[in-house]
Motif scaffolding. Structure first.
Motif, mmCIF file in Angstrom:
data_model
loop_
_atom_site.group_PDB
_atom_site.id
_atom_site.type_symbol
_atom_site.label_atom_id
_atom_site.label_comp_id
_atom_site.label_asym_id
_atom_site.label_seq_id
_atom_site.Cartn_x
_atom_site.Cartn_y
_atom_site.Cartn_z
ATOM 1 N N ALA A 22 83.935 59.411 -28.759
ATOM 2 C CA ALA A 22 83.124 60.474 -29.364
ATOM 3 C C ALA A 22 83.497 60.675 -30.831
ATOM 4 O O ALA A 22 84.669 60.619 -31.204
ATOM 5 N N GLU A 23 82.485 60.889 -31.639
ATOM 6 C CA GLU A 23 82.677 61.269 -33.040
ATOM 7 C C GLU A 23 82.341 62.747 -33.191
ATOM 8 O O GLU A 23 81.717 63.349 -32.307
ATOM 9 N N TYR A 24 82.711 63.321 -34.335
ATOM 10 C CA TYR A 24 82.507 64.758 -34.548
ATOM 11 C C TYR A 24 81.976 65.005 -35.948
ATOM 12 O O TYR A 24 82.350 64.335 -36.903
ATOM 13 N N ASP A 25 81.072 65.974 -36.033
ATOM 14 C CA ASP A 25 80.684 66.515 -37.326
ATOM 15 C C ASP A 25 80.771 68.038 -37.233
ATOM 16 O O ASP A 25 81.329 68.570 -36.263
ATOM 17 N N SER A 26 80.220 68.715 -38.180
ATOM 18 C CA SER A 26 80.359 70.172 -38.208
ATOM 19 C C SER A 26 79.664 70.852 -37.036
ATOM 20 O O SER A 26 79.990 71.989 -36.682
ATOM 21 N N ASP A 27 78.726 70.144 -36.387
ATOM 22 C CA ASP A 27 78.007 70.729 -35.255
ATOM 23 C C ASP A 27 78.660 70.442 -33.911
ATOM 24 O O ASP A 27 78.388 71.125 -32.928
ATOM 25 N N GLY A 28 79.505 69.388 -33.846
ATOM 26 C CA GLY A 28 80.157 69.074 -32.575
ATOM 27 C C GLY A 28 80.240 67.584 -32.305
ATOM 28 O O GLY A 28 80.066 66.757 -33.209
ATOM 29 N N LEU A 54 86.112 67.863 -20.364
ATOM 30 C CA LEU A 54 85.237 69.021 -20.536
ATOM 31 C C LEU A 54 85.138 69.413 -22.000
ATOM 32 O O LEU A 54 84.058 69.789 -22.470
ATOM 33 N N ASP A 55 86.232 69.320 -22.728
ATOM 34 C CA ASP A 55 86.216 69.717 -24.141
ATOM 35 C C ASP A 55 85.220 68.880 -24.934
ATOM 36 O O ASP A 55 84.474 69.405 -25.770
ATOM 37 N N VAL A 56 85.192 67.576 -24.677
ATOM 38 C CA VAL A 56 84.224 66.712 -25.376
ATOM 39 C C VAL A 56 82.804 67.094 -24.978
ATOM 40 O O VAL A 56 81.909 67.199 -25.829
ATOM 41 N N ALA A 57 82.585 67.319 -23.683
ATOM 42 C CA ALA A 57 81.240 67.657 -23.199
ATOM 43 C C ALA A 57 80.759 68.989 -23.773
ATOM 44 O O ALA A 57 79.597 69.108 -24.187
ATOM 45 N N VAL A 58 81.622 69.964 -23.807
ATOM 46 C CA VAL A 58 81.233 71.277 -24.350
ATOM 47 C C VAL A 58 80.873 71.142 -25.824
ATOM 48 O O VAL A 58 79.837 71.658 -26.286
ATOM 49 N N SER A 59 81.703 70.432 -26.578
ATOM 50 C CA SER A 59 81.420 70.247 -27.998
ATOM 51 C C SER A 59 80.095 69.508 -28.192
ATOM 52 O O SER A 59 79.287 69.866 -29.060
ATOM 53 N N GLY A 60 79.851 68.491 -27.367
ATOM 54 C CA GLY A 60 78.606 67.742 -27.461
ATOM 55 C C GLY A 60 77.393 68.571 -27.123
ATOM 56 O O GLY A 60 76.349 68.481 -27.794
ATOM 57 N N MET A 61 77.506 69.398 -26.100
ATOM 58 C CA MET A 61 76.369 70.230 -25.721
ATOM 59 C C MET A 61 76.126 71.339 -26.739
ATOM 60 O O MET A 61 74.984 71.776 -26.933
ATOM 61 N N GLU A 62 77.172 71.784 -27.406
ATOM 62 C CA GLU A 62 76.978 72.743 -28.499
ATOM 63 C C GLU A 62 76.168 72.103 -29.624
ATOM 64 O O GLU A 62 75.277 72.729 -30.198
ATOM 65 N N ARG A 63 76.468 70.845 -29.911
ATOM 66 C CA ARG A 63 75.722 70.135 -30.953
ATOM 67 C C ARG A 63 74.262 69.944 -30.547
ATOM 68 O O ARG A 63 73.342 70.138 -31.368
ATOM 69 N N ILE A 64 74.037 69.547 -29.306
ATOM 70 C CA ILE A 64 72.668 69.378 -28.820
ATOM 71 C C ILE A 64 71.911 70.698 -28.887
ATOM 72 O O ILE A 64 70.738 70.750 -29.291
ATOM 73 N N LEU A 65 72.560 71.778 -28.506
ATOM 74 C CA LEU A 65 71.923 73.097 -28.547
ATOM 75 C C LEU A 65 71.501 73.453 -29.969
ATOM 76 O O LEU A 65 70.405 73.991 -30.194
ATOM 77 N N LYS A 66 72.354 73.147 -30.942
ATOM 78 C CA LYS A 66 72.041 73.464 -32.341
ATOM 79 C C LYS A 66 70.876 72.636 -32.862
ATOM 80 O O LYS A 66 70.223 73.027 -33.838
ATOM 81 N N ASN A 67 70.622 71.485 -32.249
ATOM 82 C CA ASN A 67 69.549 70.606 -32.715
ATOM 83 C C ASN A 67 68.204 70.884 -32.055
ATOM 84 O O ASN A 67 67.263 70.100 -32.200
ATOM 85 N N ALA A 68 68.088 71.983 -31.345
ATOM 86 C CA ALA A 68 66.812 72.353 -30.720
ATOM 87 C C ALA A 68 65.783 72.703 -31.787
ATOM 88 O O ALA A 68 66.114 73.227 -32.856
ATOM 89 N N ASP A 69 64.530 72.393 -31.478
ATOM 90 C CA ASP A 69 63.406 72.817 -32.324
ATOM 91 C C ASP A 69 62.698 73.982 -31.647
ATOM 92 O O ASP A 69 62.499 73.983 -30.430
ATOM 93 N N ASP A 70 62.308 74.958 -32.450
ATOM 94 C CA ASP A 70 61.534 76.074 -31.908
ATOM 95 C C ASP A 70 60.151 75.589 -31.494
ATOM 96 O O ASP A 70 59.540 74.746 -32.157
ATOM 97 N N ALA A 71 59.666 76.097 -30.382
ATOM 98 C CA ALA A 71 58.305 75.834 -29.926
ATOM 99 C C ALA A 71 57.544 77.163 -29.935
ATOM 100 O O ALA A 71 58.163 78.227 -30.050
ATOM 101 N N PRO A 72 56.213 77.139 -29.825
ATOM 102 C CA PRO A 72 55.480 78.409 -29.728
ATOM 103 C C PRO A 72 56.035 79.315 -28.639
ATOM 104 O O PRO A 72 55.995 80.534 -28.752
ATOM 105 N N SER A 73 56.539 78.692 -27.575
ATOM 106 C CA SER A 73 57.254 79.428 -26.528
ATOM 107 C C SER A 73 58.487 78.623 -26.167
ATOM 108 O O SER A 73 58.385 77.475 -25.734
ATOM 109 N N GLY A 74 59.670 79.167 -26.373
ATOM 110 C CA GLY A 74 60.899 78.486 -26.007
ATOM 111 C C GLY A 74 61.352 77.454 -27.016
ATOM 112 O O GLY A 74 61.034 77.529 -28.210
ATOM 113 N N SER A 75 62.109 76.463 -26.530
ATOM 114 C CA SER A 75 62.693 75.420 -27.383
ATOM 115 C C SER A 75 62.405 74.039 -26.811
ATOM 116 O O SER A 75 62.192 73.873 -25.608
ATOM 117 N N ARG A 76 62.440 73.028 -27.685
ATOM 118 C CA ARG A 76 62.198 71.656 -27.266
ATOM 119 C C ARG A 76 63.067 70.727 -28.121
ATOM 120 O O ARG A 76 63.589 71.137 -29.160
#
Length: 454
Positions: free
Chosen positions: A157-163, A195-217
């Protein structure tokens, strides 16, 4: 005194298991042994690229790791040690050919970015099956395989400011599948480094969400590469928003961090907002791509209701909210309203496999019957089993399926061998059906299946 022809007898447990054993014989005719190692033709009788994405000779999706999992499941049901030998041999082969940590960091580019080293094509799939073998046999060698590969994955795994990331592509076929694997191995080993790698990765994925008219995608796959326009969102499971939301709900289950649950809820909100719902509100289907192919409705696991419903089921598991269960049933009913598995459609073309076709439906209907007790889902499972056996090809007490894996090339019909793409997956689904009719639920599952882990 005459008897009726066996081929036309009604389907029962014995006939189902006999069909599975015939598939095992078919696969065994195309196996290759080298000492303890066993591999199989990806397409029986044909030469293929051993490094091809998803259908490499070692992959969980189409190669030896997945076929080994089928044989492990068959051993669990029959207790025949010869099948366990095949499962072990397949993983010995995959372990020798595993990618190094350095190679894991090379995640490909373009449309395939993230897939070459992912759970379904890379060494994590081998580790998953190796650990399953260890759990069933207590064979320490296979525990060693699993831990070594898990350490390599975590270390790549690599890391940037997002995870954390591997390729930067978040879908389950790519980075998301590796995070799912690390979550799974953490649940087995309780080693927090995974778990630490997975949590950091999922935090990064969460930050990369795009807003949709309803919810996120999420943009997890290049829509242009599929002949569509730019920024087309795939809602489905393996490389779409449903799969990403499922991962967020999964990491919430472990961490109880509300931001992950909020992200999963927003994924579900988006999918609900684009659903095609019947007038009686009892059934729903989701368009293949938003906004470019809303008129195309896949019906399988990869991009159809079988997979999309897993987000809603996982949310139901972690929240207990009936609204999410109702969407599991709406999406399942959508498959039935489309007259599948009996009738093929644009989104359920000439394919029978676990990823896109009938086998995945069969496994799903069994889980939904187990969840609800509603007999219509058991009848649907029976119809899927009948369809599978009826559309198979059998000769000399061997059985297989010929199907078009790729919807974009419907003229390319092949006899694939793999777990998600071919005959071992179709047989594996029939084995699940046999096991269910036998009131036995003890059988190894697939890494992305939330019903089995419940």
């Amino acid at each position: 005194m005459s008897r009726w022809i066996d081929e036309f007898d009604e389907l029962d447990k014995e006939k189902t298991l006999r069909a599975v054993l015939q598939v095992a014989e078919h696969l065994s005719a195309y196996e290759h042994r080298d000492g303890r190692e066993i591999s199989w033709d990806v397409i029986p009788g044909k030469e293929t690229d051993p490094g091809a994405v998803l259908v490499s000779d070692v992959s969980l999706y189409g190669g030896a790791a997945g076929i080994a999992l089928f044989f492990l499941r068959l051993y669990e049901v029959t207790k025949d040690a010869a099948y366990l030998d095949k499962a072990k041999g397949g993983i010995d082969f995959c372990y020798r050919k595993r990618r190094s940590q350095k190679e894991l960091a090379d995640q490909g580019e373009g449309t395939l970015k993230g897939i070459p080293g992912g759970l379904y094509n890379g060494p994590a799939g081998c580790a998953y099956v190796a650990y399953e073998i260890h759990e069933k046999t207590r064979d320490e060698a296979f525990l060693g395989y699993a831990k070594e590969i898990a350490d390599d994955v975590a270390g790549a795994a690599e890391y940037d400011s997002d995870g954390a990331f591997f390729s930067g592509v978040g879908g389950i076929l790519s980075d998301g599948g590796l995070f799912l694997f690390l979550i799974w191995i953490y649940e087995k080993s309780h080693d927090k480094k995974y778990l630490d790698v997975a949590v950091s990765g999922m935090e990064r994925i969460l930050k990369n969400a795009d807003d949709a008219p309803s919810g996120s995608r999420w943009l997890n796959m290049d829509s242009v590469a599929f002949g569509l326009g730019e920024k087309g969102y795939f809602p489905g499971f393996f490389y779409g928003t449903a799969g990403t939301g499922f991962l967020l709900a999964k990491i919430f289950e472990i961490t109880k961090d509300e931001k992950f649950l909020d992200g999963a809820r927003k994924a579900a909100d988006y999918i609900k907002s684009i659903a095609d719902i019947t007038p009686d509100s009892e059934a729903a289907l989701i368009g293949y791509n938003d906004p470019y192919r809303k008129d195309m409705h896949y019906l399988g696991l990869c991009q159809g209701p079988i997979g999309t419903s897993r987000l809603f089921y996982q949310l139901y598991r972690v929240t207990g909210e009936d609204e999410y269960l109702s969407w599991v049933l709406k999406l399942t009913n959508g498959v039935l309203r489309a007259c599948a598995p009996k009738i093929h459609s644009k989104g359920y073309w000439h394919t029978y496999n676990y990823c896109c076709g009938t086998a995945g439906m069969l496994e799903h209907f069994i889980e939904i019957h187990n969840l609800t007790g509603d007999e219509k889902y058991l009848r649907a499972a029976e119809e899927a089993a009948v369809k599978l056996i009826g559309d198979s090809v059998s000769e000399d007490d061997k059985r297989c399926w010929y199907s078009a894996w790729n919807r974009h090339a419907p003229n390319e019909v092949e006899n694939w061998a793999g777990l998600y793409v071919g005959s071992s997956g179709e047989a594996s689904a029939l084995l699940t059906y046999y096991n269910y009719l036998s009131d036995n639920r003890e059988i190894s599952g697939y890494p992305e299946d939330p019903y089995h882990s419940a």
